[in-house]
Design a protein around this motif. Sequence first.
Motif, mmCIF file in Angstrom:
data_model
loop_
_atom_site.group_PDB
_atom_site.id
_atom_site.type_symbol
_atom_site.label_atom_id
_atom_site.label_comp_id
_atom_site.label_asym_id
_atom_site.label_seq_id
_atom_site.Cartn_x
_atom_site.Cartn_y
_atom_site.Cartn_z
ATOM 1 N N VAL A 52 160.761 72.230 33.145
ATOM 2 C CA VAL A 52 161.977 72.677 32.469
ATOM 3 C C VAL A 52 161.635 73.802 31.501
ATOM 4 N N LEU A 53 160.544 73.627 30.752
ATOM 5 C CA LEU A 53 160.102 74.683 29.830
ATOM 6 C C LEU A 53 159.802 75.979 30.582
ATOM 7 N N GLU A 54 159.189 75.857 31.743
ATOM 8 C CA GLU A 54 158.871 77.044 32.533
ATOM 9 C C GLU A 54 160.132 77.782 32.968
ATOM 10 N N LYS A 55 161.146 77.049 33.367
ATOM 11 C CA LYS A 55 162.418 77.677 33.763
ATOM 12 C C LYS A 55 163.081 78.348 32.560
ATOM 13 N N ILE A 56 163.099 77.658 31.420
ATOM 14 C CA ILE A 56 163.715 78.219 30.214
ATOM 15 C C ILE A 56 162.960 79.462 29.761
ATOM 16 N N SER A 57 161.642 79.452 29.909
ATOM 17 C CA SER A 57 160.842 80.600 29.465
ATOM 18 C C SER A 57 161.196 81.879 30.215
ATOM 19 N N THR A 58 161.796 81.755 31.388
ATOM 20 C CA THR A 58 162.159 82.952 32.156
ATOM 21 C C THR A 58 163.356 83.679 31.551
ATOM 22 N N VAL A 59 164.157 82.988 30.736
ATOM 23 C CA VAL A 59 165.322 83.630 30.125
ATOM 24 C C VAL A 59 165.195 83.749 28.601
ATOM 25 N N ALA A 60 164.083 83.289 28.041
ATOM 26 C CA ALA A 60 163.860 83.344 26.595
ATOM 27 C C ALA A 60 163.180 84.655 26.204
ATOM 28 N N ARG A 61 163.461 85.086 24.957
ATOM 29 C CA ARG A 61 162.843 86.307 24.424
ATOM 30 C C ARG A 61 162.253 86.007 23.054
ATOM 31 N N LEU A 62 161.098 86.596 22.775
ATOM 32 C CA LEU A 62 160.483 86.480 21.454
ATOM 33 C C LEU A 62 160.800 87.768 20.696
ATOM 34 N N GLU A 63 161.476 87.629 19.558
ATOM 35 C CA GLU A 63 161.911 88.793 18.791
ATOM 36 C C GLU A 63 161.442 88.670 17.346
ATOM 37 N N THR A 64 161.216 89.810 16.716
ATOM 38 C CA THR A 64 160.820 89.849 15.314
ATOM 39 C C THR A 64 161.916 90.548 14.520
ATOM 40 N N PHE A 65 162.287 89.934 13.385
ATOM 41 C CA PHE A 65 163.330 90.473 12.519
ATOM 42 C C PHE A 65 162.768 90.625 11.109
ATOM 43 N N GLY A 66 163.168 91.674 10.429
ATOM 44 C CA GLY A 66 162.724 91.913 9.063
ATOM 45 C C GLY A 66 163.512 91.106 8.055
ATOM 46 N N GLU A 67 162.956 91.034 6.852
ATOM 47 C CA GLU A 67 163.630 90.374 5.737
ATOM 48 C C GLU A 67 165.030 90.967 5.563
ATOM 49 N N GLU A 68 165.999 90.109 5.322
ATOM 50 C CA GLU A 68 167.404 90.454 5.125
ATOM 51 C C GLU A 68 168.125 90.871 6.411
ATOM 52 N N SER A 69 167.474 90.731 7.567
ATOM 53 C CA SER A 69 168.166 90.998 8.838
ATOM 54 C C SER A 69 169.245 89.943 9.039
ATOM 55 N N ILE A 70 170.386 90.378 9.520
ATOM 56 C CA ILE A 70 171.485 89.467 9.795
ATOM 57 C C ILE A 70 171.479 89.194 11.301
ATOM 58 N N LEU A 71 171.214 87.943 11.669
ATOM 59 C CA LEU A 71 171.146 87.562 13.076
ATOM 60 C C LEU A 71 172.524 87.222 13.625
ATOM 61 N N LEU A 72 173.388 86.743 12.750
ATOM 62 C CA LEU A 72 174.713 86.294 13.154
ATOM 63 C C LEU A 72 175.625 86.382 11.940
ATOM 64 N N ARG A 73 176.830 86.878 12.145
ATOM 65 C CA ARG A 73 177.809 86.963 11.049
ATOM 66 C C ARG A 73 178.886 85.896 11.236
ATOM 67 N N GLN A 74 179.285 85.296 10.136
ATOM 68 C CA GLN A 74 180.370 84.321 10.156
ATOM 69 C C GLN A 74 181.593 84.982 10.798
ATOM 70 N N GLY A 75 182.180 84.295 11.769
ATOM 71 C CA GLY A 75 183.360 84.809 12.452
ATOM 72 C C GLY A 75 183.060 85.494 13.781
ATOM 73 N N ASP A 76 181.802 85.940 13.990
ATOM 74 C CA ASP A 76 181.423 86.537 15.278
ATOM 75 C C ASP A 76 181.254 85.438 16.317
ATOM 76 N N LEU A 77 181.456 85.781 17.584
ATOM 77 C CA LEU A 77 181.234 84.801 18.644
ATOM 78 C C LEU A 77 179.763 84.431 18.705
ATOM 79 N N GLN A 78 179.498 83.144 18.835
ATOM 80 C CA GLN A 78 178.126 82.669 18.988
ATOM 81 C C GLN A 78 177.760 82.762 20.458
ATOM 82 N N GLU A 79 176.773 83.593 20.763
ATOM 83 C CA GLU A 79 176.379 83.807 22.156
ATOM 84 C C GLU A 79 174.892 83.601 22.402
ATOM 85 N N ARG A 80 174.158 83.228 21.332
ATOM 86 C CA ARG A 80 172.720 83.022 21.480
ATOM 87 C C ARG A 80 172.269 81.775 20.742
ATOM 88 N N ILE A 81 171.198 81.205 21.262
ATOM 89 C CA ILE A 81 170.494 80.114 20.596
ATOM 90 C C ILE A 81 169.282 80.755 19.919
#
Length: 162
Positions: free
Chosen positions: A20-49
């Motif tokens: 299962v982990l192997e299948k999930i790893s095919t669609v997962a991405r490793l990303e780096t964000f800087g301090e104060e980066s906004i990953l999601l704003r209140q009110g925006d559609l949630q489309e990512r885990i």
Amino acid sequence: MLDTTELKKINFMRGMPQEVLEKISTVARLETFGEESILLRQGDLQERIFMLVSGKIYLNCRASTGLALTLDEVNPGQSFGVSSLLDSFPSTYSAICVTDSTVITLDSRHCLDLIRSNYDIGYQVMKQVVKKFKNRMNRHTQVFMQALAVHPAIRQTEKTGS
């Protein structure tokens, strides 16, 4: 493709079978964000885990009074945004990096496609979703009960016996 050892660092992924982990790893991405980066704003559609590998993220919401409140502090191994698997709803919080952060992201559409194509994966993922929501409800109930215990109106009722 993400190495499954990164997924194994995440509480939400612990206990899932390797295939299962192997299948999930095919669609997962490793990303780096800087301090104060906004990953999601209140009110925006949630489309990512989001699954935090390193760093720290605050989940904040703005009350109707305009006051910003921190709902939760996300630490390495924790995740948020799993409700994006249920449907497209506006986010009830904003997610902001407190420090530089490394995050595994899963596009919920890709994850749902994977779930639809393999019911075993779907079962394993949804089992984890249920556990996560159960734990969150337990935590919120504890916080609510603690707040009630010190609420002036409740304390006044206890004193007067009404």
